[in-house]
Design an enzyme around this catalytic site. Structure first.
Site, short mmCIF file in Angstrom:
data_model
loop_
_atom_site.label_atom_id
_atom_site.label_comp_id
_atom_site.label_asym_id
_atom_site.label_seq_id
_atom_site.Cartn_x
_atom_site.Cartn_y
_atom_site.Cartn_z
N HIS A 41 -11.15 -1.65 11.38
CA HIS A 41 -10.02 -2.52 11.01
C HIS A 41 -9.88 -3.60 12.08
CE1 HIS A 41 -5.47 -2.61 9.73
NE2 HIS A 41 -6.17 -3.56 9.16
N ARG A 43 1.93 -12.19 -0.41
CA ARG A 43 0.57 -12.45 0.08
C ARG A 43 -0.04 -13.73 -0.48
NH1 ARG A 43 -1.89 -8.34 3.59
NH2 ARG A 43 -0.29 -6.76 3.72
N LYS A 57 -9.51 -2.15 1.50
CA LYS A 57 -9.21 -0.97 2.32
C LYS A 57 -9.95 0.27 1.82
CE LYS A 57 -6.14 -3.27 4.74
NZ LYS A 57 -6.45 -3.71 6.11
N ASP A 116 -9.74 -9.23 9.19
CA ASP A 116 -9.21 -7.88 8.90
C ASP A 116 -10.21 -6.75 9.10
OD1 ASP A 116 -6.99 -6.27 8.08
OD2 ASP A 116 -7.85 -6.08 6.09
N ARG A 134 0.85 -1.19 0.00
CA ARG A 134 0.00 0.00 0.00
C ARG A 134 0.88 1.24 0.00
NH1 ARG A 134 -1.98 0.88 4.45
NH2 ARG A 134 -1.40 -0.91 5.69
N SER A 191 -1.29 -3.11 11.25
CA SER A 191 -0.74 -4.16 10.40
C SER A 191 0.52 -4.73 11.08
CB SER A 191 -0.36 -3.58 9.03
OG SER A 191 -1.45 -2.86 8.51
N CYS A 195 0.79 -7.06 13.47
CA CYS A 195 0.72 -7.39 14.91
C CYS A 195 0.05 -8.74 15.13
CB CYS A 195 -0.04 -6.31 15.67
SG CYS A 195 0.87 -4.79 15.88
N TYR A 211 -0.94 -3.79 -7.08
CA TYR A 211 -0.79 -4.46 -5.79
C TYR A 211 -2.12 -4.48 -5.03
CZ TYR A 211 -0.08 -5.32 -0.95
OH TYR A 211 -0.25 -5.84 0.30
C1 OXD Z 1 -3.04 -4.23 6.08
C2 OXD Z 1 -3.65 -5.37 5.39
O1 OXD Z 1 -2.04 -3.68 5.58
O2 OXD Z 1 -4.60 -5.95 5.95
O3 OXD Z 1 -3.53 -3.85 7.16
O4 OXD Z 1 -3.23 -5.71 4.27
MN MN Z 2 -5.39 -4.87 7.59
#
Ligand code: OXD
Ligand code: MN
Length: 596
Positions: free
Chosen positions: A228, A372, A208, A279, A71, A250, A252, A199
């Site tokens: 989130h 991913r 997102k 997520d 991102r 992100s 964690c 991406y």
């Molecule tokens: C993030 C994701 O970056 O879920 O939070 O991809």
């Molecule tokens: Mn996320």
């Protein structure tokens, strides 16, 4: 053939097609035949590689451009009418300027290409939580990922009917030029424009861009919440299940927590964790005056490195069919994939994620750290029987968390909803601390929404407070920190499955069956109330996790907290008159309590 007679939809597609000028327009109907034909086309052009169908049925491999792997927060804009509406934590662009600037980039960008029209639903079709979007894209990779991550096809257009209430998503790959890469959200127009990226986080517009940035704005206007957060259910031996929603920045371990396997002692007694989402959560007020949540997505877009049969078997098993792998290592001899942390046998003589020759013995990484998997949620062995429940699941507890080497204790509970909103607003996470125990840089990430809130975060906090006033049966709010380090930089808590012990305490607090110690920051467990039975964790040398060491990670360290107060003041100062008075009061209370 068009899947609708909806005039608003047709005229918008027409307008976008006039600008981007594709050779043809193809509607995505959600059928397996069409998806299969697109996979074959992507394989023929080299966009995807078909993996070994015996070992990984329905699985494919894709490499993004080397400059396009994550991102891009710096190039993500909230294009609200005024800068104040976007707030101090978002990049802002005037909508008129943004449309004019991006129109130049989109102009003729699809010449010689196909524009795919993807009608998608966030949320199970027919659920009162569900919302419709349409993504126009010139990328088959995007189409196939969207078919995993969302519900796609004719049924979505039927649900929309003649309504004009849909998110207008436009994506074009263009030249994957970083200088012209823009992720533009227009919350007031229900519109997202994304260009020059391929991406996932930038181009799977349901995720997102819609389910967080646009939906958070919609939730504000319509009295619900887009967060989130993962959602999981804890099943008790009695058969009863309680649900929690948890927000973490992100990196964690959200996917790991969402798919946690309880320690053996608990499994033997009949406890189980069910995954609803990993997520994003959409939450609405339910008939009991509480909050119910749905996972608006239909798949997991998870980070591959570190995922293995020990750290997260449920995630790994989810990727064994119908999955698209991006930027991991392609094992061409086997037709399989590999990433750091999968196992100790990296393939030899293969290329890295960039497609360059790679020798694992040099220590150079083969997979991109942000590589991913896009896996269907239905593959997950612990997917909740209620994951598609149109009414959502009732949430007993909301959990905030971050990565803090010190300061934040293992767990604490807020005094009430208002204090809980404060706890969420002061969330922070550190870059990984060095083994020496040095502390990383603290980034404040309120509610883990810093890169995802589609409007002024001051208004967002006020919305949280207002929602609380409407709840007669509000979830209890907690904060956790799995990442406390000792003076030698060693983790003091084992994490992973053992986090279940903390979830158990949280749920006991929700039902009022366990006491707690009131402190300056909120309620802290008595060490005896966190069950350590059957835990065998060595912190270092012969130092084991026991009640005494647990006490250490449950302590409130006043000096560290006072440092935090100073950094929270800096954050709050950015909001001026948009800072809710209640939060300013909570901060004063915290400071006074700490100085007592
Ligand atoms: C993030 C994701 O970056 O879920 O939070 O991809
Ligand atoms: Mn996320």
């Amino acid at each position: 053939m068009s899947l609708t007679t909806n005039k608003a939809v047709l005229s918008w597609i027409d307008e976008m097609a006039k600008m981007t000028n594709p050779d043809r327009i193809v509607w995505i109907d959600g059928s397996e035949e069409q998806a299969e034909a697109l996979r074959a086309e992507a394989v023929a052009t080299g966009e995807m590689i078909k993996l070994n169908q015996e070992k990984l049925p329905g699985c494919y491999y894709h490499r993004t451009a080397v400059n396009d792997v994550a991102r891009v927060e710096g190039r993500t804009f909230i294009c609200a009418p005024t800068k104040e509406e976007a707030g101090p934590t978002n990049n802002w662009m005037d909508p008129k300027e943004a449309y004019a600037m991006a129109s130049e980039i989109f102009k003729n960008s699809m010449v010689g290409r196909t524009m795919y029209v993807i009608p998608f639903s966030m949320g199970a079709i027919g659920s009162p939580f569900a919302k419709v979007g349409i993504e126009l894209t010139d990328s088959i990779y995007v189409v196939l990922n969207m078919c995993i991550m969302t519900r796609v096809g004719k049924a979505v257009m039927d649900m929309l009917g003649d309504s004009e209430d849909f998110v207008h998503g436009l994506h074009a790959r263009c030249d994957i030029d970083e200088e012209k890469r823009y992720i533009l959200q227009f919350p007031q127009d229900n519109t997202i424009w994304s260009c020059n990226s391929g991406y996932g986080g930038n181009v799977l517009l349901g995720k997102k861009c819609f389910a967080l940035r646009i939906a958070s704005y919609q939730g504000w206007k319509e009295s619900w919440m887009a967060e989130h957060m993962l959602i999981l259910g804890v099943e008790f031996p009695s058969g009863e299940t309680k649900y929690v929603a948890a927000a973490f920045p992100s990196a964690c371990g959200k996917t790991n927590l969402a798919m946690l396997i309880p320690p053996k002692d608990y499994l033997d007694k009949g406890y189980k964790v069910w995954t609803v989402g990993d997520d994003i959560a959409w939450l609405r007020i339910n008939d009991e005056g509480g909050l119910s949540a749905v996972n608006p997505e239909a798949g997991f877009f998870g980070v591959a490195p570190g995922t293995n049969m020990k750290s997260n078997p449920n995630a790994l098993i989810s990727t064994q069919k119908g999955t698209i792998f991006t930027n991991v290592v392609y094992n061409s001899a086997e037709g399989t994939v590999w990433w750091e942390g999968l196992d100790k046998n990296p393939p030899k003589g293969e290329n890295n994620w960039k497609g360059e020759p790679w020798d694992p013995t040099t220590g150079e990484k083969g997979a991109h750290p942000n590589s991913r998997f896009t896996a269907p949620a239905a593959n997950c062995p612990c997917i909740s029987p209620r994951w598609e429940d149109p009414a959502g699941v009732p949430i007993s507890a909301i959990i905030f968390g971050g990565r803090r080497a010190k300061t934040a204790p293992l767990v604490y509970q807020s005094r009430d909803w208002q204090h809980g909103v404060f706890v969420g607003s002061i969330m922070a996470s550190e870059t990984t601390a060095a083994a020496s125990g040095a502390v990383g840089v603290v980034r404040r990430d309120p509610m883990a929404m810093l890169p995802f809130c589609g409007y002024n975060m001051g208004d967002y906090w006020q919305h949280w407070l207002d929602m609380g006033k409407k709840l007669t049966n509000a979830p209890k709010i907690f904060n956790v920190n799995w990442f406390r380090l000792n003076e030698n930089g060693k983790f003091m808590w084992p994490g992973f499955g053992d986090n279940f012990r903390v979830l158990e305490w949280i749920l006991k607090r929700c039902e009022g069956s366990v006491g707690a110690r009131e402190t300056a920051i909120g309620y802290i467990p008595y060490a005896k109330d966190i069950n350590l039975e059957g835990m065998d964790y060595t912190i270092e040398g012969d130092i084991k996790m026991n009640e005494e060491n647990l006490d250490k990670i449950l302590a409130v360290e006043t000096d560290y907290w006072l440092e935090d107060v100073a950094s929270i003041k800096e954050l709050y100062a950015k909001f001026g008159s948009k800072l809710p008075r209640e939060l300013a009061t909570e901060l004063e209370t915290l400071e006074t309590n700490l100085k007592k």
